[in-house]
Design a protein around this motif. Structure first.
Motif, PDB file in Angstrom:
ATOM      1  N   THR A 192       0.935  -1.132  -0.042  1.00  0.00           N
ATOM      2  CA  THR A 192       0.082   0.085  -0.079  1.00  0.00           C
ATOM      3  C   THR A 192       0.960   1.225  -0.039  1.00  0.00           C
ATOM      4  O   THR A 192       1.938   1.196   0.553  1.00  0.00           O
ATOM      5  CB  THR A 192      -0.810   0.007   1.316  1.00  0.00           C
ATOM      6  OG1 THR A 192      -1.887  -1.125   1.171  1.00  0.00           O
ATOM      7  CG2 THR A 192      -1.880   1.194   1.374  1.00  0.00           C
ATOM      8  N   ALA A 193       0.383   2.158  -0.684  1.00  0.00           N
ATOM      9  CA  ALA A 193       1.107   3.503  -0.768  1.00  0.00           C
ATOM     10  C   ALA A 193       0.378   4.724  -0.497  1.00  0.00           C
ATOM     11  O   ALA A 193      -0.929   4.746  -0.586  1.00  0.00           O
ATOM     12  CB  ALA A 193       1.908   3.739  -2.035  1.00  0.00           C
ATOM     13  N   VAL A 194       0.941   5.761   0.334  1.00  0.00           N
ATOM     14  CA  VAL A 194       0.321   6.799   0.576  1.00  0.00           C
ATOM     15  C   VAL A 194       1.016   8.109  -0.001  1.00  0.00           C
ATOM     16  O   VAL A 194       2.468   8.128  -0.082  1.00  0.00           O
ATOM     17  CB  VAL A 194       0.105   7.104   2.064  1.00  0.00           C
ATOM     18  CG1 VAL A 194      -0.768   6.114   2.651  1.00  0.00           C
ATOM     19  CG2 VAL A 194       1.435   6.793   3.047  1.00  0.00           C
ATOM     20  N   PHE A 195       0.542   9.057  -0.652  1.00  0.00           N
ATOM     21  CA  PHE A 195       1.011  10.156  -1.185  1.00  0.00           C
ATOM     22  C   PHE A 195       0.412  11.488  -0.536  1.00  0.00           C
ATOM     23  O   PHE A 195      -0.730  11.575  -0.179  1.00  0.00           O
ATOM     24  CB  PHE A 195       0.673  10.261  -2.569  1.00  0.00           C
ATOM     25  CG  PHE A 195       1.257   9.236  -3.570  1.00  0.00           C
ATOM     26  CD1 PHE A 195       2.400   9.460  -4.513  1.00  0.00           C
ATOM     27  CD2 PHE A 195       0.521   7.899  -3.528  1.00  0.00           C
ATOM     28  CE1 PHE A 195       2.867   8.322  -5.115  1.00  0.00           C
ATOM     29  CE2 PHE A 195       1.206   6.731  -4.158  1.00  0.00           C
ATOM     30  CZ  PHE A 195       2.293   7.105  -5.111  1.00  0.00           C
ATOM     31  N   THR A 223       4.680  15.963  -4.926  1.00  0.00           N
ATOM     32  CA  THR A 223       4.158  14.833  -3.827  1.00  0.00           C
ATOM     33  C   THR A 223       5.488  14.302  -3.129  1.00  0.00           C
ATOM     34  O   THR A 223       6.701  14.243  -3.857  1.00  0.00           O
ATOM     35  CB  THR A 223       3.217  13.736  -4.404  1.00  0.00           C
ATOM     36  OG1 THR A 223       3.938  13.226  -5.618  1.00  0.00           O
ATOM     37  CG2 THR A 223       2.145  14.389  -5.256  1.00  0.00           C
ATOM     38  N   SER A 224       5.218  13.615  -1.994  1.00  0.00           N
ATOM     39  CA  SER A 224       6.165  12.751  -1.415  1.00  0.00           C
ATOM     40  C   SER A 224       5.137  11.362  -1.103  1.00  0.00           C
ATOM     41  O   SER A 224       3.958  11.414  -0.993  1.00  0.00           O
ATOM     42  CB  SER A 224       6.668  13.288  -0.030  1.00  0.00           C
ATOM     43  OG  SER A 224       7.360  14.281  -0.375  1.00  0.00           O
ATOM     44  N   TRP A 225       5.826  10.382  -1.046  1.00  0.00           N
ATOM     45  CA  TRP A 225       5.251   8.836  -0.743  1.00  0.00           C
ATOM     46  C   TRP A 225       6.080   8.280   0.211  1.00  0.00           C
ATOM     47  O   TRP A 225       7.220   8.218   0.362  1.00  0.00           O
ATOM     48  CB  TRP A 225       4.994   8.275  -2.001  1.00  0.00           C
ATOM     49  CG  TRP A 225       6.103   7.999  -2.959  1.00  0.00           C
ATOM     50  CD1 TRP A 225       6.815   8.852  -3.896  1.00  0.00           C
ATOM     51  CD2 TRP A 225       6.925   6.833  -2.957  1.00  0.00           C
ATOM     52  NE1 TRP A 225       7.825   8.219  -4.330  1.00  0.00           N
ATOM     53  CE2 TRP A 225       8.109   6.938  -3.783  1.00  0.00           C
ATOM     54  CE3 TRP A 225       6.898   5.457  -2.205  1.00  0.00           C
ATOM     55  CZ2 TRP A 225       9.003   5.916  -4.047  1.00  0.00           C
ATOM     56  CZ3 TRP A 225       7.760   4.827  -2.152  1.00  0.00           C
ATOM     57  CH2 TRP A 225       8.827   4.886  -3.060  1.00  0.00           C
ATOM     58  N   LEU A 226       5.106   7.130   0.826  1.00  0.00           N
ATOM     59  CA  LEU A 226       5.397   6.281   1.494  1.00  0.00           C
ATOM     60  C   LEU A 226       4.916   4.945   1.067  1.00  0.00           C
ATOM     61  O   LEU A 226       3.904   4.789   0.810  1.00  0.00           O
ATOM     62  CB  LEU A 226       5.336   6.237   3.123  1.00  0.00           C
ATOM     63  CG  LEU A 226       5.797   7.231   4.041  1.00  0.00           C
ATOM     64  CD1 LEU A 226       5.458   7.460   5.088  1.00  0.00           C
ATOM     65  CD2 LEU A 226       7.364   6.970   4.031  1.00  0.00           C
ATOM     66  N   LEU A 227       5.864   3.755   0.779  1.00  0.00           N
ATOM     67  CA  LEU A 227       5.169   2.631   0.348  1.00  0.00           C
ATOM     68  C   LEU A 227       5.521   1.407   1.397  1.00  0.00           C
ATOM     69  O   LEU A 227       6.609   1.295   1.961  1.00  0.00           O
ATOM     70  CB  LEU A 227       5.969   1.965  -0.974  1.00  0.00           C
ATOM     71  CG  LEU A 227       5.717   0.685  -1.310  1.00  0.00           C
ATOM     72  CD1 LEU A 227       4.424   0.679  -2.329  1.00  0.00           C
ATOM     73  CD2 LEU A 227       6.860   0.108  -2.311  1.00  0.00           C
ATOM     74  N   ARG A 228       4.592   0.851   1.862  1.00  0.00           N
ATOM     75  CA  ARG A 228       4.558  -0.242   2.759  1.00  0.00           C
ATOM     76  C   ARG A 228       4.418  -1.601   2.094  1.00  0.00           C
ATOM     77  O   ARG A 228       3.452  -1.899   1.583  1.00  0.00           O
ATOM     78  CB  ARG A 228       3.600  -0.044   3.958  1.00  0.00           C
ATOM     79  CG  ARG A 228       3.445  -1.048   4.898  1.00  0.00           C
ATOM     80  CD  ARG A 228       4.680  -1.244   5.871  1.00  0.00           C
ATOM     81  NE  ARG A 228       4.928  -2.205   6.716  1.00  0.00           N
ATOM     82  CZ  ARG A 228       5.219  -2.296   7.782  1.00  0.00           C
ATOM     83  NH1 ARG A 228       5.693  -1.324   8.324  1.00  0.00           N
ATOM     84  NH2 ARG A 228       5.287  -3.730   8.543  1.00  0.00           N
ATOM     85  N   LYS A 268      12.516  -3.345   7.247  1.00  0.00           N
ATOM     86  CA  LYS A 268      12.795  -3.097   6.085  1.00  0.00           C
ATOM     87  C   LYS A 268      11.414  -3.055   4.969  1.00  0.00           C
ATOM     88  O   LYS A 268      11.416  -2.867   3.757  1.00  0.00           O
ATOM     89  CB  LYS A 268      13.375  -4.108   5.184  1.00  0.00           C
ATOM     90  CG  LYS A 268      12.999  -5.559   5.426  1.00  0.00           C
ATOM     91  CD  LYS A 268      13.896  -6.589   4.670  1.00  0.00           C
ATOM     92  CE  LYS A 268      13.141  -7.920   4.806  1.00  0.00           C
ATOM     93  NZ  LYS A 268      13.913  -8.860   4.377  1.00  0.00           N
ATOM     94  N   ALA A 269      10.239  -2.869   5.861  1.00  0.00           N
ATOM     95  CA  ALA A 269       8.931  -2.769   4.960  1.00  0.00           C
ATOM     96  C   ALA A 269       8.554  -1.350   4.478  1.00  0.00           C
ATOM     97  O   ALA A 269       7.720  -1.395   3.622  1.00  0.00           O
ATOM     98  CB  ALA A 269       7.948  -3.369   6.033  1.00  0.00           C
ATOM     99  N   THR A 270       8.963  -0.433   5.144  1.00  0.00           N
ATOM    100  CA  THR A 270       8.583   0.715   4.436  1.00  0.00           C
ATOM    101  C   THR A 270       9.795   1.558   3.936  1.00  0.00           C
ATOM    102  O   THR A 270      10.799   1.650   4.391  1.00  0.00           O
ATOM    103  CB  THR A 270       8.100   1.803   5.729  1.00  0.00           C
ATOM    104  OG1 THR A 270       6.886   1.081   6.419  1.00  0.00           O
ATOM    105  CG2 THR A 270       7.450   2.961   5.293  1.00  0.00           C
TER     106      THR A 270
END
Length: 112
Positions: free
Chosen positions: A74-77, A93-98, A109-111
Motif C-alpha cells: 500500500t502507498a500513501v502520497f 508529492t512525497s510518498w511512503l510505500l509499505r 525493511k517494510a517501509t
C-alpha cells in the motif's frame, strides 16, 4: 483554483486519474504505476483521497493507493498543487510505500 479531476503524469511515466473531487474535497480514482518490484503484471490500482480546498487554489491533498491487484503493498502520497508560471497546474508529492513482510523482525525493511 487547482482542480485535481482528470489525468496526471509523473516524470517516471506513472499516471493517475482522479474521477471527481466532491464538495467536501474527497476523491477517488485509479493509479497506473510504471514502476514495480513485483513479478506480477502491473494493473491499474484504486486510490482514495482528500483535498484541502483553499481560496488561493494551491491546495494540499493526500491519497492512498492499494496495489491489491498485483502486490501486497500500500502507498500513501501527500502533496500540494501549484499554479505554474505557464498557467499549468503542477503537483508536488512525497510518498511512503509499505510492503508486506513475513515476520515482525523484518518490519525494519517494510517501509520505503
Amino acid at each position: 483554483p487547482c482542480n485535481l479531476t482528470g489525468w496526471w503524469k509523473n516524470d517516471l511515466g506513472s499516471k493517475m486519474q482522479v474521477f471527481e473531487v466532491g464538495k467536501d474535497g474527497t476523491f477517488s480514482g485509479e493509479y497506473h504505476t510504471a514502476v514495480s518490484s513485483t513479478q506480477k503484471p502491473i494493473q491499474p490500482s484504486p486510490l482514495t483521497g482528500s483535498q484541502h480546498l483553499d481560496e488561493d487554489g494551491q491546495c494540499t491533498f493526500g491519497f492512498t493507493v492499494n496495489w491489491k491487484k498485483f502486490s501486497d503493498s500500500t502507498a500513501v502520497f501527500v502533496g500540494q498543487c501549484f499554479n505554474g508560471d505557464d498557467g499549468k497546474e503542477v503537483l508536488h508529492t512525497s510518498w511512503l510505500l509499505r510492503e508486506k513482510v513475513d515476520s515482525e523482525p523484518d518490519n525494519w525493511k517494510a517501509t520505503r
